[in-house]
Motif scaffolding. Sequence first.
Motif, PDB file in Angstrom:
ATOM      1  N   LYS A 185     -14.107 -26.757 -13.194  1.00  0.00           N
ATOM      2  CA  LYS A 185     -13.468 -26.017 -14.199  1.00  0.00           C
ATOM      3  C   LYS A 185     -12.032 -26.659 -14.227  1.00  0.00           C
ATOM      4  CE  LYS A 185     -16.012 -21.873 -13.049  1.00  0.00           C
ATOM      5  NZ  LYS A 185     -15.814 -20.537 -12.560  1.00  0.00           N
ATOM      6  N   ARG A 186     -11.499 -26.404 -15.403  1.00  0.00           N
ATOM      7  CA  ARG A 186     -10.032 -26.825 -15.686  1.00  0.00           C
ATOM      8  C   ARG A 186      -9.293 -25.655 -16.208  1.00  0.00           C
ATOM      9  NH1 ARG A 186      -9.282 -32.256 -15.267  1.00  0.00           N
ATOM     10  NH2 ARG A 186      -7.147 -32.106 -16.128  1.00  0.00           N
ATOM     11  N   LEU A 204      -4.668 -30.107 -10.730  1.00  0.00           N
ATOM     12  CA  LEU A 204      -5.646 -30.995 -11.656  1.00  0.00           C
ATOM     13  C   LEU A 204      -5.112 -32.535 -11.415  1.00  0.00           C
ATOM     14  CD1 LEU A 204      -5.558 -28.794 -14.785  1.00  0.00           C
ATOM     15  CD2 LEU A 204      -7.570 -29.173 -13.608  1.00  0.00           C
ATOM     16  N   VAL A 248      -1.444 -25.129 -10.810  1.00  0.00           N
ATOM     17  CA  VAL A 248      -2.767 -25.781 -11.676  1.00  0.00           C
ATOM     18  C   VAL A 248      -2.346 -27.151 -12.003  1.00  0.00           C
ATOM     19  CG1 VAL A 248      -4.244 -25.487 -13.652  1.00  0.00           C
ATOM     20  CG2 VAL A 248      -3.584 -23.339 -12.082  1.00  0.00           C
ATOM     21  N   ARG A 281      -7.077 -33.622  -8.652  1.00  0.00           N
ATOM     22  CA  ARG A 281      -8.502 -33.839  -9.010  1.00  0.00           C
ATOM     23  C   ARG A 281      -8.747 -35.081  -9.795  1.00  0.00           C
ATOM     24  NH1 ARG A 281     -13.808 -33.125  -7.387  1.00  0.00           N
ATOM     25  NH2 ARG A 281     -15.133 -32.800  -9.414  1.00  0.00           N
ATOM     26  N   TYR A 331      -8.350 -21.377  -7.175  1.00  0.00           N
ATOM     27  CA  TYR A 331      -8.165 -22.389  -8.083  1.00  0.00           C
ATOM     28  C   TYR A 331      -8.799 -23.840  -7.537  1.00  0.00           C
ATOM     29  CZ  TYR A 331      -4.479 -19.916 -10.501  1.00  0.00           C
ATOM     30  OH  TYR A 331      -3.696 -18.918 -11.503  1.00  0.00           O
ATOM     31  N   ASP A 345     -12.576 -23.475  -8.153  1.00  0.00           N
ATOM     32  CA  ASP A 345     -12.935 -23.525  -9.423  1.00  0.00           C
ATOM     33  C   ASP A 345     -12.725 -25.208 -10.049  1.00  0.00           C
ATOM     34  OD1 ASP A 345     -13.355 -21.096  -9.557  1.00  0.00           O
ATOM     35  OD2 ASP A 345     -11.470 -20.495 -10.487  1.00  0.00           O
ATOM     36  N   ILE A 346     -11.760 -25.718  -9.528  1.00  0.00           N
ATOM     37  CA  ILE A 346     -11.414 -26.969 -10.094  1.00  0.00           C
ATOM     38  C   ILE A 346     -12.353 -28.063  -9.367  1.00  0.00           C
ATOM     39  CG2 ILE A 346      -9.793 -29.000  -9.963  1.00  0.00           C
ATOM     40  CD1 ILE A 346      -7.604 -26.950 -10.128  1.00  0.00           C
ATOM     41  N   ASN A 347     -12.755 -27.869  -8.007  1.00  0.00           N
ATOM     42  CA  ASN A 347     -13.780 -28.643  -7.608  1.00  0.00           C
ATOM     43  C   ASN A 347     -15.042 -28.559  -8.080  1.00  0.00           C
ATOM     44  OD1 ASN A 347     -12.079 -30.039  -5.610  1.00  0.00           O
ATOM     45  ND2 ASN A 347     -12.422 -28.491  -3.766  1.00  0.00           N
TER      46      ASN A 347
END
Length: 242
Positions: free
Chosen positions: A215-216, A173, A169, A176, A207, A210-212
């Motif tokens: 979300k973090r 992140l 993660v 991202r 993951y 979600d991040i795209n």
Amino acid sequence: MFDHDVDYPTAVASSDDEGVAAAIEWSVRHLQDGETLSVWTFLKSNLRNCTELEKLVRRHRDVEHITGRGTTVSAGPGPVLMAWADMDDIGKLVRSSRGIRSLCVITWNEDAIRPWVTALKPDILGDGSAWEDLGADLDPVVAEALKGLTRTVNHNNTISAGFEKDQVVGVLLALRDARVPMDADAMQGWVLAHGWSDKNPARLAQYVHDINAGKRPRTRSRIRAGYIDTLRERIASEKDDV
């Protein structure tokens, strides 16, 4: 260089008669004395959907039918022929099997395994028209980050918790935040081709989705400043060495 690459021959076959025949021939060619050819379908009843595969299992003592429902363990050591599998199925099989000598996947939906095929470049059997355009490769920075994760995480553990989750993660992140484009399906295919297995490739893709989406996920990992720049420098150095 990371050392988790798939190190056995691989192939992908079309689901028509030509493709199935070629898949059987290819798999049998990789069968050695004393080994077992494992024919995989998700359900036991799925085998009846293909007469040639059913004959192969029924008529040969060194061929065994295994299923994806429940615990999947190849009958191996020996070749594995997967009929109508997707990337999640491949990941689970590789995790729970030992001694895979070769792996051939008969398609049912090319898009379900396209990222895996793009990353691995397996032999193409039967009608290869679906693979004339495999799609774009990963962004080089993403590929370099995944190489590092492949070296770092313990592949016997889930990436849903603990150190492995923190590392994965944290890196995602950082990518991202640096606005490096991440393609979840392509990344799942890449890690499958480089030794990730069980649910971890699919979890990685989730993951990324979600991040795209903004979300973090929580992580205790603190990626050092300049991490992305280091990846780019490494890529440039590798190009200079070519």
